[in-house]
Design a protein around this motif. Structure first.
Motif, short mmCIF file in Angstrom:
data_model
loop_
_atom_site.label_atom_id
_atom_site.label_comp_id
_atom_site.label_asym_id
_atom_site.label_seq_id
_atom_site.Cartn_x
_atom_site.Cartn_y
_atom_site.Cartn_z
N LEU A 386 0.73 -1.03 0.49
CA LEU A 386 -0.10 0.09 -0.12
C LEU A 386 0.68 0.96 0.21
CD1 LEU A 386 -2.64 1.31 0.03
CD2 LEU A 386 -2.41 1.10 2.79
N ASN A 387 1.99 1.38 1.10
CA ASN A 387 3.13 2.23 1.29
C ASN A 387 3.39 2.89 -0.26
OD1 ASN A 387 3.04 4.30 3.29
ND2 ASN A 387 3.00 1.61 4.25
N LYS A 388 4.01 1.32 -0.90
CA LYS A 388 5.09 1.55 -2.18
C LYS A 388 3.99 1.93 -3.18
CE LYS A 388 8.79 0.29 -3.81
NZ LYS A 388 10.33 0.70 -3.36
N VAL A 389 2.61 1.50 -3.19
CA VAL A 389 2.16 1.71 -4.05
C VAL A 389 1.47 3.81 -4.10
CG1 VAL A 389 0.22 1.91 -5.57
CG2 VAL A 389 1.34 -0.23 -4.96
N CYS A 390 1.66 4.12 -3.10
CA CYS A 390 1.05 5.53 -3.05
C CYS A 390 2.00 5.65 -3.46
CB CYS A 390 0.50 5.53 -1.78
SG CYS A 390 -1.28 4.67 -1.87
N LYS A 391 3.21 5.64 -2.72
CA LYS A 391 4.25 6.16 -3.06
C LYS A 391 4.63 6.76 -5.35
CE LYS A 391 6.99 6.02 0.67
NZ LYS A 391 6.17 5.86 1.94
N LYS A 392 4.32 5.50 -5.71
CA LYS A 392 4.49 5.55 -7.26
C LYS A 392 3.38 6.41 -7.36
CE LYS A 392 7.63 4.36 -8.85
NZ LYS A 392 8.49 4.86 -9.29
N ILE A 393 1.81 6.63 -6.78
CA ILE A 393 1.12 7.17 -7.34
C ILE A 393 1.27 9.14 -7.48
CG2 ILE A 393 -1.73 7.68 -7.39
CD1 ILE A 393 -1.71 4.79 -6.68
N CYS A 394 1.94 8.88 -6.33
CA CYS A 394 2.43 9.91 -6.46
C CYS A 394 3.24 10.96 -7.15
CB CYS A 394 2.59 11.06 -4.25
SG CYS A 394 3.66 12.37 -4.21
N GLU A 395 4.49 10.62 -7.52
CA GLU A 395 5.26 10.26 -8.26
C GLU A 395 4.26 10.42 -10.01
OE1 GLU A 395 8.76 8.24 -10.63
OE2 GLU A 395 8.40 7.78 -7.65
N PHE A 396 3.65 9.70 -10.10
CA PHE A 396 3.63 9.53 -11.05
C PHE A 396 1.91 11.20 -11.68
CE2 PHE A 396 3.17 4.91 -12.13
CZ PHE A 396 4.64 4.97 -12.20
N LYS A 397 2.08 11.42 -10.45
CA LYS A 397 1.00 12.91 -10.14
C LYS A 397 2.15 13.46 -10.58
CE LYS A 397 -2.48 14.92 -7.08
NZ LYS A 397 -1.51 16.08 -6.44
N GLU A 398 2.51 13.93 -9.45
CA GLU A 398 3.67 15.11 -9.66
C GLU A 398 4.20 15.37 -11.48
OE1 GLU A 398 6.04 14.55 -6.74
OE2 GLU A 398 5.03 15.12 -4.95
N LYS A 423 -6.54 3.09 7.60
CA LYS A 423 -5.33 3.19 6.68
C LYS A 423 -4.94 3.85 5.79
CE LYS A 423 -2.49 -0.29 8.57
NZ LYS A 423 -1.62 -1.66 9.19
N ILE A 424 -6.50 3.08 4.80
CA ILE A 424 -6.16 3.47 3.82
C ILE A 424 -6.48 4.56 3.41
CG2 ILE A 424 -7.57 3.50 1.10
CD1 ILE A 424 -6.16 0.65 1.64
N ILE A 425 -6.80 5.40 4.06
CA ILE A 425 -7.35 7.16 3.80
C ILE A 425 -6.03 7.59 4.12
CG2 ILE A 425 -8.62 8.83 4.55
CD1 ILE A 425 -11.30 7.06 5.16
N ASN A 426 -5.33 7.03 5.00
CA ASN A 426 -4.61 7.80 5.75
C ASN A 426 -3.06 7.57 5.32
OD1 ASN A 426 -6.24 8.94 7.98
ND2 ASN A 426 -5.33 7.22 9.49
N VAL A 427 -2.93 6.74 4.53
CA VAL A 427 -1.44 6.40 3.69
C VAL A 427 -2.04 7.17 2.55
CG1 VAL A 427 -1.03 4.69 1.98
CG2 VAL A 427 -1.14 4.01 4.47
N CYS A 428 -3.46 7.33 1.54
CA CYS A 428 -3.17 8.16 0.43
C CYS A 428 -3.64 9.88 1.08
CB CYS A 428 -5.14 8.78 0.18
SG CYS A 428 -5.36 6.82 -1.23
N LYS A 429 -4.01 9.69 2.17
CA LYS A 429 -2.89 11.62 3.04
C LYS A 429 -1.93 12.13 2.52
CE LYS A 429 -7.84 12.62 5.49
NZ LYS A 429 -8.41 12.31 6.86
N GLU A 430 -1.01 10.89 3.29
CA GLU A 430 0.49 11.19 4.09
C GLU A 430 0.96 10.96 2.57
OE1 GLU A 430 1.33 7.34 5.51
OE2 GLU A 430 0.76 7.83 7.58
N ASN A 431 1.34 10.78 1.49
CA ASN A 431 1.34 10.24 0.50
C ASN A 431 0.61 11.65 -1.06
OD1 ASN A 431 3.37 8.42 -0.40
ND2 ASN A 431 1.96 7.51 1.16
N LEU A 438 -6.71 5.26 -6.23
CA LEU A 438 -6.48 4.00 -5.58
C LEU A 438 -7.43 2.76 -6.27
CD1 LEU A 438 -4.07 2.27 -4.21
CD2 LEU A 438 -5.52 2.99 -1.61
N GLU A 439 -7.43 2.44 -6.53
CA GLU A 439 -8.67 1.21 -6.59
C GLU A 439 -8.20 -0.40 -5.60
OE1 GLU A 439 -10.90 -0.30 -10.41
OE2 GLU A 439 -9.76 -1.40 -9.68
#
Length: 571
Positions: A386-398, A423-431, A438-439
């Motif tokens: 979850l953390n790894k993918v959300c970091k990658k989504i953030c990077e792609f978004k930027e 946890k889902i909500i917080n990890v998205c917020k953190e990133n 996210l799906e």
């Protein structure tokens, strides 16, 4: 006078000791071997209720008074002492009194020898130890017998198994242990209560006793686990006969407290010394075979084979290595594109977990994910993904790459945790990523098994923007009516339907899913599309979001970025 006084004191003391012994229900005895004379004090008559003066030796007393089952061992005790194999005489055996009561007696004694070392006489005491034996028996029952079923327990099984193994090896025979485990017994305890569960165990143990009669001995060795110890058998067919009998009995419902309940069992068999001479190995092998029966769908039996042991060893190795996989940076993620075939562009990605271990090499998710779920390791791995993918989504978004979302597979173990939604909500917020990027993919069986609280959590995630898809749709147990009540946005049609898409019935099912999904405004993705003909049929049916080797295998992050550059636009 002094001597006389001493003799009088001695006599008085002797009388006192004699009286104390008789009151304690202890008799004094003596056997003069050469003269063949046997003497016993009156207390022995009190113990046996017989006149013992008719016996001229301790040997004749034993032969006439000891019960048949104890005669041989009692005579051996006596002979071993006379022959000098033991330094002190001690023997316990049972007798039947004149009033037809069973009693335990304990003989203790020593000997007098002549100067030529010839045994002249034996002497000693005999006591009634029935009460002590009863106390010991009650204590032994607690130690060696199950309180619910009254069957011998694991302690007694291990003792008996050792003795049987010794005999089998000595007489060059074959024996077997059969593990019998009730399927889904925990859920019965949880839903109907432990009292009802105990009643089932009693009834089931009676059923097993009927099945194993004349074949072997039955033990209860755990909560819902039973063992049949077969000392010897003529052929494997006999063992199959026992197992088939148990399974046949289980086909009928158990009627308890006005409830009808169907029970199934999983059975595992190991044969000795064919499979091993070691008791620990044989127990492990029968256990492995039993779990293989569960893996095959339960309600069956499995004989141990060496391949099961090899599989078990690999499972343990995977489990141990998996614990360190995150720390050792052995896990990585690949991404498989989801293509809009009409516009010929990438619309989303599925993040897929991979593991390359130094000892095992590449391990398939099909193999290691179930082990991670069974051991609970999946929770740490799930957080890592979850953390790894959300970091990658953030990077792609930027970098302003164009895509709808990235999906991750989520285990039912993760969903059932109380903090899953947060946890889902917080990890998205953190990133710093919108929740709609996210799906989470869940199997339809997982969704159906969730309680109302977890269904509500998923509905809340959907309201906040998270996409939820049913993975492998059509392979589980749900009816199409479930689609109207389950919290989902997306259906993924399973590869098994796509592989057989030329089949008219398969096409009809796919068309039905597509029409219903369109009415419910669900997105549909076809998985496992590998050839052009499959793509053509799907597009004709109205399914244009495709995932599969026809367009792309899963790729690493570098190749993924190259693909996304072609979709680049302002988000």
């Amino acid at each position: 006078m002094k001597m006389k006084k001493d003799n009088q004191g001695y006599t008085e003391n002797f009388e006192m000791y004699r009286q104390a012994i008789e009151e304690a229900n202890i008799a004094v005895w003596e056997w003069k071997l050469k003269e063949n004379i046997f003497f016993a004090s009156a207390a022995l008559k009190k113990i046996t209720q017989y006149d013992t003066s008719e016996y001229n030796s301790l040997l004749s007393f034993i032969k006439n008074m000891a019960i048949h089952e104890d005669v041989e061992s009692a005579i051996n005790d006596l002979n071993f002492f006379i022959e000098g194999k033991v330094s002190f005489y001690r023997s316990e055996f049972r007798i039947i009194t004149k009033e037809n009561k069973l009693k335990w007696v304990l003989f203790k004694g020593n000997m007098i020898k002549s100067e030529s070392e010839e045994v002249k006489s034996l002497f000693g005491i005999v006591s009634d130890i029935t009460e002590e034996k009863d106390i010991q028996r009650i204590s032994m029952e607690g130690l060696y017998y199950d309180s619910i079923t009254k069957l011998p327990n694991r302690n007694l099984f291990l003792m008996d198994f050792k003795n049987v193994l010794d005999k089998i090896i000595h007489f060059d025979q074959e024996g077997a242990i059969i593990f019998v485990d009730l399927d889904n017994f925990k859920s019965i305890n949880d839903t109907l209560g432990h009292d009802y569960g105990d009643l089932i165990l009693k009834v089931f143990s009676q059923l097993l006793n009927i099945c194993v009669k004349n074949y072997g001995t039955l033990y209860r060795v755990g909560g819902d686990e039973f063992v049949i110890l077969v000392e010897k058998f003529d052929s494997v067919e006999k063992l199959k006969e026992i197992c088939d009998m148990i399974l046949d009995y289980c086909k009928k419902p158990f009627e308890l407290n006005e409830k009808q309940l169907y029970m199934t069992t999983s059975i595992g068999i190991s044969i000795f010394p064919r499979d091993s001479y070691a008791s620990n190995d044989l127990l492990k092998f029968a256990d492995l075979a039993m779990y293989e029966s569960k893996a095959r769908g339960k309600n069956t039996y499995t004989f141990f084979e060496q391949a099961l042991s090899e599989s078990y060893t690999r499972r343990i190795l995977i489990e141990n290595e998996l614990k360190e996989a995150i720390k050792k940076n052995e896990l990585y993620i690949v991404y498989q594109p989801q293509i809009d075939a009409l516009e010929n562009r990438i619309v989303a990605f599925e993040a897929l977990l991979r593991w390359n271990n130094k000892k095992l090499g590449f391990v398939s998710p099909v193999e290691f994910i179930p082990i991670a779920e069974r051991t609970g390791i999946i929770l740490d791995i799930g957080d890592w993904v979850l953390n790894k993918v959300c970091k990658k989504i953030c990077e792609f978004k930027e970098k302003k790459y164009k895509f709808n979302n990235v999906s991750i597979n989520v285990s039912p173990i993760q969903i059932k945790r109380s903090n899953f939604k947060d946890k889902i909500i917080n990890v998205c917020k953190e990133n710093r990523i919108p929740l709609n990027l996210l799906e989470i993919e869940i199997t339809e069986r997982t969704l159906i098994e969730l309680n109302d609280e977890k269904i509500a959590d998923l509905n809340e995630l959907i309201k906040k923007g998270v996409n939820i898809s049913i993975d492998d749709f059509g392979t589980g147990y749900s009816s199409l009516s479930y689609l109207t009540i389950l919290p989902i946005n997306t259906l993924k049609i399973d590869k098994s339907f796509i592989d057989n898409i030329e089949n008219e019935k398969n096409r009809a099912v796919i068309e039905c899913i597509l029409n219903l999904s369109k009415s419910l405004k669900y997105k549909v993705i076809a998985e496992g599309v590998e050839i052009k003909e499959q793509l053509g049929v799907l597009m004709n049916l109205g399914c244009n979001i495709i995932q599969g080797y026809y367009f792309s295998k899963p790729v690493d992050e570098e190749k993924l970025e190259g693909m996304l550059k072609n979709n680049k636009s302002t988000m």
